[in-house]
Design a protein around this motif. Sequence first.
Motif, PDB file in Angstrom:
ATOM      1  N   GLY A  19     -43.244   9.396 -26.364  1.00 26.50           N
ATOM      2  CA  GLY A  19     -44.129   9.260 -25.338  1.00 26.50           C
ATOM      3  C   GLY A  19     -45.449   8.669 -24.979  1.00 26.50           C
ATOM      4  N   MET A  20     -46.134   7.838 -26.446  1.00 27.65           N
ATOM      5  CA  MET A  20     -46.754   7.478 -26.471  1.00 27.65           C
ATOM      6  C   MET A  20     -46.945   6.380 -25.504  1.00 27.65           C
ATOM      7  SD  MET A  20     -48.878   4.849 -29.496  1.00 27.65           S
ATOM      8  CE  MET A  20     -48.255   6.626 -30.751  1.00 27.65           C
ATOM      9  N   PHE A  21     -46.103   5.591 -24.907  1.00 27.09           N
ATOM     10  CA  PHE A  21     -46.946   4.625 -23.865  1.00 27.09           C
ATOM     11  C   PHE A  21     -45.563   5.089 -22.713  1.00 27.09           C
ATOM     12  CE2 PHE A  21     -45.247   2.089 -27.338  1.00 27.09           C
ATOM     13  CZ  PHE A  21     -47.222   1.521 -28.115  1.00 27.09           C
ATOM     14  N   ARG A  45     -45.006 -11.154 -32.594  1.00 25.23           N
ATOM     15  CA  ARG A  45     -43.672 -12.012 -30.735  1.00 25.23           C
ATOM     16  C   ARG A  45     -42.410 -11.668 -31.369  1.00 25.23           C
ATOM     17  NH1 ARG A  45     -45.761 -17.195 -30.532  1.00 25.23           N
ATOM     18  NH2 ARG A  45     -47.758 -16.133 -28.700  1.00 25.23           N
ATOM     19  N   ASN A  46     -41.973 -11.581 -32.943  1.00 24.56           N
ATOM     20  CA  ASN A  46     -41.062 -11.211 -33.501  1.00 24.56           C
ATOM     21  C   ASN A  46     -40.654 -10.021 -33.316  1.00 24.56           C
ATOM     22  OD1 ASN A  46     -40.540 -14.556 -34.743  1.00 24.56           O
ATOM     23  ND2 ASN A  46     -41.226 -13.665 -36.361  1.00 24.56           N
ATOM     24  N   VAL A  47     -41.556  -9.085 -33.416  1.00 29.63           N
ATOM     25  CA  VAL A  47     -40.955  -7.878 -33.360  1.00 29.63           C
ATOM     26  C   VAL A  47     -41.096  -7.688 -31.253  1.00 29.63           C
ATOM     27  CG1 VAL A  47     -42.307  -5.438 -33.513  1.00 29.63           C
ATOM     28  CG2 VAL A  47     -42.097  -7.118 -34.969  1.00 29.63           C
ATOM     29  N   TYR A  48     -41.943  -7.830 -30.595  1.00 32.93           N
ATOM     30  CA  TYR A  48     -41.655  -7.803 -29.823  1.00 32.93           C
ATOM     31  C   TYR A  48     -39.894  -8.122 -29.328  1.00 32.93           C
ATOM     32  CZ  TYR A  48     -45.769  -4.962 -27.492  1.00 32.93           C
ATOM     33  OH  TYR A  48     -46.414  -4.078 -27.207  1.00 32.93           O
ATOM     34  N   GLN A  49     -39.711  -9.144 -29.625  1.00 32.55           N
ATOM     35  CA  GLN A  49     -38.489 -10.154 -29.076  1.00 32.55           C
ATOM     36  C   GLN A  49     -37.188  -8.995 -29.252  1.00 32.55           C
ATOM     37  OE1 GLN A  49     -38.868 -13.743 -30.910  1.00 32.55           O
ATOM     38  NE2 GLN A  49     -39.920 -14.833 -28.732  1.00 32.55           N
ATOM     39  N   PHE A  50     -37.545  -8.486 -31.154  1.00 36.20           N
ATOM     40  CA  PHE A  50     -36.444  -7.936 -31.098  1.00 36.20           C
ATOM     41  C   PHE A  50     -36.070  -6.555 -30.812  1.00 36.20           C
ATOM     42  CE2 PHE A  50     -34.796  -4.888 -34.284  1.00 36.20           C
ATOM     43  CZ  PHE A  50     -33.268  -4.740 -34.929  1.00 36.20           C
ATOM     44  N   ILE A  51     -37.023  -5.574 -29.897  1.00 34.31           N
ATOM     45  CA  ILE A  51     -37.837  -4.800 -29.636  1.00 34.31           C
ATOM     46  C   ILE A  51     -37.144  -5.107 -27.875  1.00 34.31           C
ATOM     47  CG2 ILE A  51     -38.968  -2.815 -28.172  1.00 34.31           C
ATOM     48  CD1 ILE A  51     -40.393  -3.228 -30.587  1.00 34.31           C
ATOM     49  N   GLU A  52     -37.119  -6.205 -27.210  1.00 33.13           N
ATOM     50  CA  GLU A  52     -36.477  -5.949 -26.380  1.00 33.13           C
ATOM     51  C   GLU A  52     -35.419  -6.463 -26.515  1.00 33.13           C
ATOM     52  OE1 GLU A  52     -37.253  -9.506 -22.014  1.00 33.13           O
ATOM     53  OE2 GLU A  52     -38.693  -9.508 -24.038  1.00 33.13           O
ATOM     54  N   LYS A  53     -34.513  -7.166 -27.261  1.00 34.30           N
ATOM     55  CA  LYS A  53     -33.011  -7.351 -27.379  1.00 34.30           C
ATOM     56  C   LYS A  53     -32.168  -5.952 -27.873  1.00 34.30           C
ATOM     57  CE  LYS A  53     -32.900 -12.201 -28.944  1.00 34.30           C
ATOM     58  NZ  LYS A  53     -33.128 -12.887 -30.291  1.00 34.30           N
ATOM     59  N   MET A  54     -32.754  -5.509 -28.183  1.00 29.01           N
ATOM     60  CA  MET A  54     -32.778  -3.534 -27.822  1.00 29.01           C
ATOM     61  C   MET A  54     -32.474  -2.664 -27.093  1.00 29.01           C
ATOM     62  SD  MET A  54     -34.825  -2.055 -31.751  1.00 29.01           S
ATOM     63  CE  MET A  54     -33.768  -0.266 -31.839  1.00 29.01           C
ATOM     64  N   TYR A  56     -35.514  -1.735 -25.076  1.00 26.51           N
ATOM     65  CA  TYR A  56     -36.477  -0.472 -24.965  1.00 26.51           C
ATOM     66  C   TYR A  56     -36.617  -1.464 -24.115  1.00 26.51           C
ATOM     67  CZ  TYR A  56     -33.978   2.472 -28.312  1.00 26.51           C
ATOM     68  OH  TYR A  56     -33.252   3.324 -29.063  1.00 26.51           O
ATOM     69  N   ILE A  57     -37.288  -3.018 -23.756  1.00 28.69           N
ATOM     70  CA  ILE A  57     -38.889  -2.974 -23.175  1.00 28.69           C
ATOM     71  C   ILE A  57     -38.407  -4.637 -22.209  1.00 28.69           C
ATOM     72  CG2 ILE A  57     -40.555  -2.250 -24.742  1.00 28.69           C
ATOM     73  CD1 ILE A  57     -40.382  -5.107 -25.636  1.00 28.69           C
ATOM     74  N   TYR A  58     -39.108  -4.755 -21.334  1.00 31.18           N
ATOM     75  CA  TYR A  58     -38.954  -6.117 -20.640  1.00 31.18           C
ATOM     76  C   TYR A  58     -40.549  -6.954 -20.237  1.00 31.18           C
ATOM     77  CZ  TYR A  58     -40.727  -4.174 -16.357  1.00 31.18           C
ATOM     78  OH  TYR A  58     -41.969  -3.060 -15.373  1.00 31.18           O
ATOM     79  N   SER A  59     -39.680  -8.474 -20.239  1.00 29.91           N
ATOM     80  CA  SER A  59     -41.821  -9.157 -19.866  1.00 29.91           C
ATOM     81  C   SER A  59     -40.871  -9.402 -18.941  1.00 29.91           C
ATOM     82  CB  SER A  59     -40.992 -10.216 -21.158  1.00 29.91           C
ATOM     83  OG  SER A  59     -40.364  -9.692 -22.167  1.00 29.91           O
ATOM     84  N   LEU A  67     -42.798  -0.787 -21.033  1.00 30.07           N
ATOM     85  CA  LEU A  67     -41.324  -0.047 -20.945  1.00 30.07           C
ATOM     86  C   LEU A  67     -40.666   0.133 -19.873  1.00 30.07           C
ATOM     87  CD1 LEU A  67     -40.713   2.414 -22.878  1.00 30.07           C
ATOM     88  CD2 LEU A  67     -41.923   4.148 -22.199  1.00 30.07           C
ATOM     89  N   LYS A  68     -39.058  -0.343 -20.514  1.00 29.57           N
ATOM     90  CA  LYS A  68     -37.878   0.142 -19.864  1.00 29.57           C
ATOM     91  C   LYS A  68     -37.901   1.745 -19.323  1.00 29.57           C
ATOM     92  CE  LYS A  68     -34.865  -3.585 -19.401  1.00 29.57           C
ATOM     93  NZ  LYS A  68     -32.872  -4.169 -20.387  1.00 29.57           N
ATOM     94  N   HIS A  69     -37.491   1.801 -17.748  1.00 28.30           N
ATOM     95  CA  HIS A  69     -36.553   3.600 -17.907  1.00 28.30           C
ATOM     96  C   HIS A  69     -35.600   4.013 -18.522  1.00 28.30           C
ATOM     97  CE1 HIS A  69     -35.903   7.723 -15.369  1.00 28.30           C
ATOM     98  NE2 HIS A  69     -34.597   6.854 -14.988  1.00 28.30           N
ATOM     99  N   GLN A  70     -36.117   4.782 -19.532  1.00 30.51           N
ATOM    100  CA  GLN A  70     -34.379   4.953 -20.665  1.00 30.51           C
ATOM    101  C   GLN A  70     -33.825   6.107 -19.326  1.00 30.51           C
ATOM    102  OE1 GLN A  70     -34.346   3.228 -23.110  1.00 30.51           O
ATOM    103  NE2 GLN A  70     -35.767   2.379 -22.468  1.00 30.51           N
ATOM    104  N   ARG A  71     -32.668   5.680 -19.183  1.00 31.68           N
ATOM    105  CA  ARG A  71     -31.379   6.627 -18.385  1.00 31.68           C
ATOM    106  C   ARG A  71     -31.392   7.713 -19.292  1.00 31.68           C
ATOM    107  NH1 ARG A  71     -30.586   1.079 -17.921  1.00 31.68           N
ATOM    108  NH2 ARG A  71     -30.520   1.025 -20.002  1.00 31.68           N
ATOM    109  N   LYS A  72     -30.588   8.812 -18.222  1.00 30.99           N
ATOM    110  CA  LYS A  72     -30.585   9.849 -18.951  1.00 30.99           C
ATOM    111  C   LYS A  72     -28.953   9.545 -19.673  1.00 30.99           C
ATOM    112  CE  LYS A  72     -27.867  14.904 -17.509  1.00 30.99           C
ATOM    113  NZ  LYS A  72     -27.858  15.222 -16.666  1.00 30.99           N
TER     114      LYS A  72
END
Length: 234
Positions: A19-21, A45-54, A56-59, A67-72
């Motif tokens: 919950g830091m972000f 940039r590589n790390v952010y692209q990796f996390i986006e593919k997971m 968790y985030i959007y650009s 940070l994307k909304h994490q659904r229940k």
Amino acid sequence: MDQEELRVKDYLLQGIFNGMFTLDDKMPSELALVEQFKVPRIKIRNVYQFIEKMGYIYSKQGVGRFLKHQRKTLDVVMTGDVSFSEKMRQQTENYKSIVTKLERVSTDHEIYYKPQIIPKHTIYLVERLRYIDNEPAALHRSYVIADHFPQIKQANNRLTSMYSFYKSNGINAFHSTFSNLSVSFPNELERALLSCEVLVPLVKVESDNWDKEQNQLLEYTEIIYRTDRFSFQL
């Protein structure tokens, strides 16, 4: 991903999980992380692209990453004889099932190599997409032994629940002889059907379904779940 990139990835993911972000607040800029971790910008940039593919985030082009909304997540009990649809409706009001395929399976299909399937069986594939909150969350394929149910050929989009179909044909007791679980990342077709990112793990469950009273095989089942939408109880 090298050790420097892993260090940044672990920091960002830990911040997301702890919950830091804040939802829809801007994630740390590339330049801020370069300064914090003393690594080249391309690694950030590589790390952010990796996390986006997971997933968790959007650009936002020219703005930053958020940070994307994490659904229940919904619970899936891997045992029992309650239909998937019934399990979902017990947990959410916004659930629907749509038939995407109803077709006879050719005799050279891989399903005929399953040990439970007798080669002379006529098999129909009933494929359904399961939607939660208007988003595809699971893909359910039932390979039905059509010799027992010739009426399945005309069932069309009414087959959103196979349990309801079987019960309407006088079958009320079910059992399974096995259940296999595997984890993979989505291929191109699965990404398109499930609308998920390339690094969102999928859980695939294969099992059979029998008429308990007649000891008769009803179907071979494959269910593919998005792991960001479900938690599993064995």
